[in-house]
Enzyme design. Structure first.
Site, mmCIF file in Angstrom:
data_model
loop_
_atom_site.group_PDB
_atom_site.id
_atom_site.type_symbol
_atom_site.label_atom_id
_atom_site.label_comp_id
_atom_site.label_asym_id
_atom_site.label_seq_id
_atom_site.Cartn_x
_atom_site.Cartn_y
_atom_site.Cartn_z
ATOM 1 N N ASP A 110 3.652 9.503 -0.663
ATOM 2 C CA ASP A 110 2.458 8.767 -0.200
ATOM 3 C C ASP A 110 2.034 7.807 -1.312
ATOM 4 O OD1 ASP A 110 0.381 8.073 1.136
ATOM 5 O OD2 ASP A 110 -0.554 10.027 1.327
ATOM 6 N N HIS A 112 0.853 -1.227 -0.118
ATOM 7 C CA HIS A 112 -0.090 -0.252 -0.006
ATOM 8 C C HIS A 112 0.877 1.107 0.234
ATOM 9 C CE1 HIS A 112 -3.995 -1.941 0.747
ATOM 10 N NE2 HIS A 112 -3.069 -2.987 1.164
HETATM 11 P P1 ADP Z 1 -3.069 6.495 4.959
HETATM 12 O O1 ADP Z 1 -3.447 5.204 4.660
HETATM 13 O O2 ADP Z 1 -1.640 6.895 4.795
HETATM 14 O O3 ADP Z 1 -3.763 6.638 6.232
HETATM 15 P P2 ADP Z 1 -5.064 7.519 2.856
HETATM 16 O O4 ADP Z 1 -5.069 9.004 2.560
HETATM 17 O O5 ADP Z 1 -4.746 6.755 1.815
HETATM 18 O O6 ADP Z 1 -3.698 7.462 4.064
HETATM 19 O O7 ADP Z 1 -6.162 6.891 3.801
HETATM 20 C C1 ADP Z 1 -6.741 7.443 4.958
HETATM 21 C C2 ADP Z 1 -8.065 7.090 5.079
HETATM 22 O O8 ADP Z 1 -8.316 7.417 6.636
HETATM 23 C C3 ADP Z 1 -9.093 7.629 4.437
HETATM 24 O O9 ADP Z 1 -10.080 6.740 3.916
HETATM 25 C C4 ADP Z 1 -9.694 8.831 5.117
HETATM 26 O O10 ADP Z 1 -11.090 9.157 5.234
HETATM 27 C C5 ADP Z 1 -9.456 8.116 6.726
HETATM 28 N N1 ADP Z 1 -9.127 9.058 7.869
HETATM 29 C C6 ADP Z 1 -8.308 9.816 7.808
HETATM 30 N N2 ADP Z 1 -8.265 10.798 8.720
HETATM 31 C C7 ADP Z 1 -9.389 10.359 9.572
HETATM 32 C C8 ADP Z 1 -10.086 10.839 10.788
HETATM 33 N N3 ADP Z 1 -9.764 11.647 11.459
HETATM 34 N N4 ADP Z 1 -11.399 10.065 10.989
HETATM 35 C C9 ADP Z 1 -11.928 9.148 10.250
HETATM 36 N N5 ADP Z 1 -11.000 8.716 9.093
HETATM 37 C C10 ADP Z 1 -9.980 9.425 8.674
HETATM 38 O O1 F6P Z 2 -0.572 1.712 4.172
HETATM 39 C C1 F6P Z 2 -0.625 2.680 5.354
HETATM 40 C C2 F6P Z 2 -0.786 1.855 6.513
HETATM 41 O O2 F6P Z 2 0.184 1.433 7.364
HETATM 42 C C3 F6P Z 2 -1.601 0.593 6.492
HETATM 43 O O3 F6P Z 2 -1.040 -0.473 6.656
HETATM 44 C C4 F6P Z 2 -2.478 0.774 7.774
HETATM 45 O O4 F6P Z 2 -3.828 0.485 7.717
HETATM 46 C C5 F6P Z 2 -2.490 2.374 8.196
HETATM 47 O O5 F6P Z 2 -1.438 2.967 7.440
HETATM 48 C C6 F6P Z 2 -2.454 2.682 9.369
HETATM 49 O O6 F6P Z 2 -1.463 2.493 10.188
HETATM 50 P P1 F6P Z 2 -1.214 1.837 11.530
HETATM 51 O O7 F6P Z 2 -1.838 0.562 11.404
HETATM 52 O O8 F6P Z 2 0.226 1.978 11.849
HETATM 53 O O9 F6P Z 2 -2.010 2.540 12.642
#
Ligand code: ADP
Ligand code: F6P
Length: 768
Positions: A383, A169
Site C-alpha cells: 500500500d 499516491h
Molecule cells: P486507498 O487510497 O487505496 O483507497 P487509503 O487507506 O489511503 O486507501 O484511503 C482510503 C480512504 O477512503 C480513507 O480516507 C477512508 O476513510 C475512506 N474510506 C474507505 N472505505 C470507506 C467507506 N466504506 N466509506 C467511506 N469512506 C471510506
Molecule cells: O491512489 C489510490 C487511488 O487509485 C486513487 O487514485 C483513487 O482516488 C482511489 O484509489 C480510488 O480509485 P478509483 O478511482 O479507481 O475508484
C-alpha cells in the site's frame, strides 16, 4: 488546519487527477447528486484545496457524460469526458489491469495490451490539453497518480510557462518489476516532464531515480535528477523525493470529540451486542489490501478456539471499487463466500462474529466506527501509505485502541508503535491479533501516544507544505514570480519548508559551523545564488537567497562576502551589490573589492585601480580581442577593470563554441594574460588574482572562525582549495570539485542559506 495560505505564492493551482473529488450519482428518476469520490487521494487533497482554492480537472465517474465546468466550494471543476471505450481501455485496462498490479508487487498478474497503452496515451494527451486550455499564465499544475503519468511531459510541451508537480499516491516498484513494462521508457520520460515528483516512501524515490538514470540521459545528484540540454529544450533539474502523505488530523479529532459521534460509537457497540472486543477493518475492496489474509487469520483463531465467537466481533467495511475489473470481481466473490462460511460455522441465531458491510459511509460514521473499535486491522500486501491507519490514530484522543499494521504499508514508516505484521505470515498475523485483543491499557496508551504524535507532526498541511513548497521554490527560481506580479527581491508569502533541498550531510555540517562566534559566509553569484540565464544582464539573485544573506549580514559575528568573476559594475547591473547591503563584495575574480576595510587585504592581494602599465596593456588587449573575435556571431566580449571575458553561451553550435574558446585562449596566452576557464566563458586578466587569494585575505583580516563557501564554476575551485577541515565548501551542480559537499542548483543554495539563518538566528524564512 493552518499554515497553508500563501503556499502557491498567488499563482493559480490546477489539480489534475483521473477522478474529480466528487462523482456524479444519477438516481432512477434521472435526478443527480454529487458524492465524494472513493480513495485516499481525495481524503488527503480535499482539505488542501478547501484552503487554497483551485481549478480541478478530472473525470466525473460515469462514461459518456459531458458536464459543463461548475463551481463547488473553493473549486472550479473542469470535467473531462471519458467514453465507454476510454473507461474500458484506459481506466479499467491500462490503469487498473496493468499499472495497478505492476506497481503493487505483481500481487495480481499485470496484463500488457498495446491497445490499452494506446488509449492510455490518448487519454493522457486529452487531460494535458484540457489543463493547457484551462490554466492561467504561470500557474502551478499538480498532477496526481498512476493514471496520468504521461501528462507532465505532454503538458510541458504545450505550456512551458507552468510549473509542474506530480505526486504518485501508490508505490513505485523496484527496478526488477518495473522493467517488465514494455513502455517503461515512455513512462519515465512522461514523469520527468514534472519539476517535482513526489513519492510516498524513500525506496520508491530511490527506485525511480535509479531507473531514470538507466533509461534516460539523466544523472542523479542526491534527490535531484539533472537533465542535459537537448536541441528542443534547455537542461533542467527534477526533484524526485519522498513526501509521505497524511490526513487532516485535527479535523478527524474534531469529529471524534463531538458528543453525537461518541454516542454513535456506543450505539454501534450495542448494535453489535456489546462484544468484549471489537475489531475493525476498513478498505476499498481491493486485492492489495490483504482482506483474504485477514479473514483467514480470524477464521483460524475461531476454529482453534483461540478466540471466542461470542466475545469478539470483526467488522469489515469494504467499499465497492473497480467492480468491472476481473480481479476485483473475483476478490468480491471470494470474500463474500468466506464471510458466509465464517458466520455459518461460528455464528448463532442472534450473533455473527463477522459483520461485512459493502458500502460507503459518511465521515461521521467512519469516525464513530474508529471510536467503537478496540483494534483496527490494516493488513495490505502492499500500500502506498494507508490513510485509514492514520485516521484511526487521529481519532483516538482517549489514547486507547490497538493498531495492527502491515509492514508493507507506507504508514509503517511513521507508525512504528503499531503491532507491525507481515500479512503473508498467517501465524504471525494470528499472534498479533491475539496480542492486540489482550493488550493492557497502559501499553495501549504508550503506543497510541507515540503514534498520535507522529500523525500530528506530519499532518496533511505538513505534506502539502513540503510538496508545494518545493514546487513553488522551482517556480521562483525560474522567475515565475515575475509572471505572477511578485515584486522582485521579495520572497512573497510563500510558506516553504527550508529543509526541502538541504541534503542531510550538509545540514549536519551547517549545524556545526552555525554557532561559531565568528563566521564568514561567502558565495559566488552566477549559477550559485542566481540561476544561469542566456543574457548575463538578466541574471537575478533568488529572492530567498537574498533574504537569507541580508539577515546573515546583520547577525552578530557574521560577515557575508560575494566573490564574483563579474566586474563590480556588471554585478550592479543585476540589482545586487549596489549599496547598503553590508556585504563584502569582490569583483573580477578577486581584483576588485568593496564593502570592507581593505587596508590589510590590499597588501596581500593588491586591489585598487590598474597601474599605468596595466592600463596600456589592457587597451592593447581589448583592441586585439575586438578585432579577432568581435565579429563572430554569438560571441560577446565583456570588458572588465583588469581584463576581458569572452562569452560563447549564445553560439548555437557546440563545436563552434569550443573552437572559439580555444581561439580566445590562444590569443590571451600570446598577450601574456592570465587565463581562467568558466562555463562557456574564458576570462583573461592582467592580474593573477583569484577567488582563493581574496577569500584567504578576507578571512585573515577577520577574527578566527569557520568559512562557508558556495560556488558552481571552475573558477570557484580556487576558493574551495583554500578551505580547511573546519570550513564548509559546497559545490553547486555537477563536475569535479575540491568541495566536500554538493547541492544541485541555486534553489538548493537558497535553502542551505535559509537553514543557516534558522540555525543561527531562529528566523524561519518564508513561513507564515
Ligand atoms: P486507498 O487510497 O487505496 O483507497 P487509503 O487507506 O489511503 O486507501 O484511503 C482510503 C480512504 O477512503 C480513507 O480516507 C477512508 O476513510 C475512506 N474510506 C474507505 N472505505 C470507506 C467507506 N466504506 N466509506 C467511506 N469512506 C471510506
Ligand atoms: O491512489 C489510490 C487511488 O487509485 C486513487 O487514485 C483513487 O482516488 C482511489 O484509489 C480510488 O480509485 P478509483 O478511482 O479507481 O475508484
Amino acid at each position: 488546519m493552518t499554515g497553508m495560505q500563501g503556499l502557491t505564492g498567488g499563482r493559480e493551482l490546477v489539480m489534475v487527477s483521473n477522478r474529480l473529488p466528487v462523482d456524479r450519482v444519477v438516481a432512477s428518476d434521472g435526478s443527480s447528486t454529487w458524492r465524494t469520490s472513493p480513495g485516499g487521494l481525495v481524503t488527503a487533497v480535499e482539505p488542501i484545496v478547501e484552503q487554497l482554492g483551485c481549478v480541478w480537472v478530472g473525470w466525473a465517474g460515469n462514461a459518456d457524460e459531458r458536464i459543463e465546468p461548475f463551481e463547488l466550494g473553493q473549486m472550479r471543476l473542469e470535467p473531462v469526458e471519458l467514453s465507454s471505450d476510454d473507461v474500458e481501455l484506459y481506466y479499467e485496462g491500462f490503469s487498473n489491469g496493468t499499472l495497478w498490479p505492476l506497481y503493487h508487487d505483481v500481487i495480481a498478474r499485470p496484463a500488457f495490451h498495446r491497445q490499452w497503452w494506446d488509449r492510455y496515451r490518448r487519454v493522457n494527451q486529452r487531460f494535458a490539453e484540457r489543463v493547457a486550455e484551462t490554466a492561467a499564465e504561470g500557474a502551478i499544475a499538480w498532477i496526481h497518480d498512476y493514471q496520468l503519468q504521461l501528462v507532465p511531459e505532454m503538458l510541458r510541451k504545450l505550456r512551458p510557462d507552468l510549473t509542474i508537480g506530480f505526486f504518485l499516491h501508490i508505490p513505485f516498484p523496484p527496478r526488477g518489476i518495473f522493467e517488465q513494462l514494455p513502455w517503461r521508457r515512455a513512462i519515465i520520460n512522461g514523469l520527468l516532464g514534472a519539476d517535482v515528483i513526489g513519492f510516498q516512501r524513500v525506496p520508491d524515490a530511490i527506485s525511480f531515480r535509479t531507473i531514470a538514470e538507466r533509461y534516460t540521459h539523466t544523472q542523479a545528484l542526491g534527490n535531484t535528477l539533472v537533465l542535459p540540454a537537448t536541441d528542443d529544450s534547455p537542461g533542467r533539474t527534477v526533484l524526485a523525493q519522498e513526501f509521505p502523505i497524511s490526513i487532516d488530523a485535527a479535523a478527524f479529532a474534531e469529529v471524534a470529540r463531538r458528543p453525537e459521534t461518541q454516542a454513535r460509537a456506543r450505539e454501534i457497540r450495542e448494535e453489535l451486542g456489546n462484544p468484549k472486543r471489537m475489531m475493525l477493518g476498513v478498505d476499498r475492496l481491493d486485492y492489495t489490501k490483504g482482506i483474504r489474509h485477514r479473514l483467514k487469520a480470524f477464521e483460524e483463531l475461531l476454529t482453534d478456539d483461540e478466540i471466542d465467537a461470542s466475545d469478539i466481533v470483526l467488522v469489515q467495511v469494504a467499499s465497492p471499487s473497480r467492480e468491472r475489473v476481473d480481479a476485483y470481481r473475483k476478490l468480491r466473490d471470494e470474500v463474500e463466500v468466506t464471510v458466509g462460511r465464517i458466520n455459518g460455522e461460528h455464528g448463532t441465531i442472534g450473533h455473527a462474529p463477522l459483520v461485512y458491510l459493502h458500502r460507503g459511509y459518511t465521515r461521521e460514521e467512519m469516525v464513530a466506527l474508529y471510536l467503537a473499535a478496540d483494534v483496527l486491522v490494516v493488513t495490505p500486501l502492499r500500500d502506498g501509505m494507508n490513510l485509514v491507519a492514520k485516521e484511526y490514530v487521529a481519532c483516538r484522543e482517549d489514547e486507547q485502541g490497538v493498531l495492527v499494521l502491515s509492514e508493507f504499508a507506507g504508514a509503517a514508516d511513521e507508525l512504528n508503535d503499531a503491532l507491525l505484521v507481515n500479512p503473508h505470515d498467517i501465524e504471525g498475523l494470528k499472534a498479533a491479533l491475539l496480542r492486540a485483543v489482550h493488550m493492557p491499557q497502559e501499553e495501549q496508551r504508550r503506543r497510541m501516544r507515540q503514534m498520535r504524535r507522529a500523525v500530528h507532526d506530519n499532518d496533511v498541511a505538513h505534506w502539502a507544505n513540503g510538496f508545494l513548497g518545493s514546487v513553488a521554490s522551482v517556480s521562483e527560481s525560474r522567475g515565475a514570480s515575475h509572471a505572477s506580479g511578485l515584486e522582485e527581491g521579495k520572497t512573497g508569502p510563500i510558506s516553504i519548508v527550508p529543509q526541502a533541498f538541504v541534503p542531510r550531510s550538509v545540514g549536519d555540517r551547517l549545524r556545526r559551523i552555525a554557532t561559531a562566534s565568528s563566521l564568514l559566509v561567502a558565495t559566488d553569484f552566477d549559477g550559485t545564488i542566481a540561476p544561469i540565464v542566456r543574457r548575463p544582464q538578466d541574471a537575478r539573485i533568488l529572492p530567498r537567497a537574498r533574504q537569507a544573506l541580508e539577515i546573515l549580514a546583520t547577525a552578530p559575528g557574521v560577515r557575508v562576502a560575494l566573490l564574483t568573476g563579474r566586474s563590480l559594475d556588471g554585478l550592479a547591473q543585476t540589482g545586487t551589490g549596489t549599496s547598503g547591503e553590508g556585504w563584502i563584495i569582490s569583483g573580477s575574480h578577486g581584483s576588485e573589492l568593496t564593502g570592507f576595510d581593505v587596508s590589510g587585504v590590499m597588501a596581500a592581494s593588491g586591489f585598487g585601480e590598474p597601474t599605468a602599465d596595466e592600463a596600456e596593456w589592457l587597451h592593447r588587449v581589448n583592441r586585439r580581442f575586438e578585432r579577432v573575435l568581435g565579429g563572430e556571431p554569438g560571441v560577446r566580449l565583456e570588458r572588465k577593470p583588469f581584463g576581458i571575458a569572452v562569452h560563447t553561451r549564445e553560439v548555437h553550435d557546440e563545436e563552434q563554441s569550443r573552437e572559439l574558446q580555444a581561439a580566445a585562449v590562444e590569443l590571451g596566452l600570446a598577450e601574456g594574460l592570465h587565463v581562467r576557464e568558466g562555463k562557456q566563458v574564458r576570462e583573461f586578466s592582467v592580474r593573477a588574482s583569484n577567488k582563493g587569494a581574496v577569500l584567504q585575505s578576507i578571512r585573515d583580516a577577520l577574527p578566527v572562525g569557520p568559512v562557508l563557501f558556495l560556488g558552481d564554476d571552475v573558477t570557484d575551485e580556487d576558493a574551495f582549495s583554500v578551505l580547511g577541515p573546519d570550513d564548509l565548501g559546497i559545490k553547486v551542480g555537477p563536475g569535479e570539485s575540491a568541495a566536500t559537499e554538493r547541492v544541485p542548483d541555486p534553489a538548493a543554495v537558497a535553502a542551505v542559506l535559509a537553514r543557516l539563518v534558522e540555525l543561527r538566528t531562529g528566523i524561519v524564512i518564508g513561513s507564515d
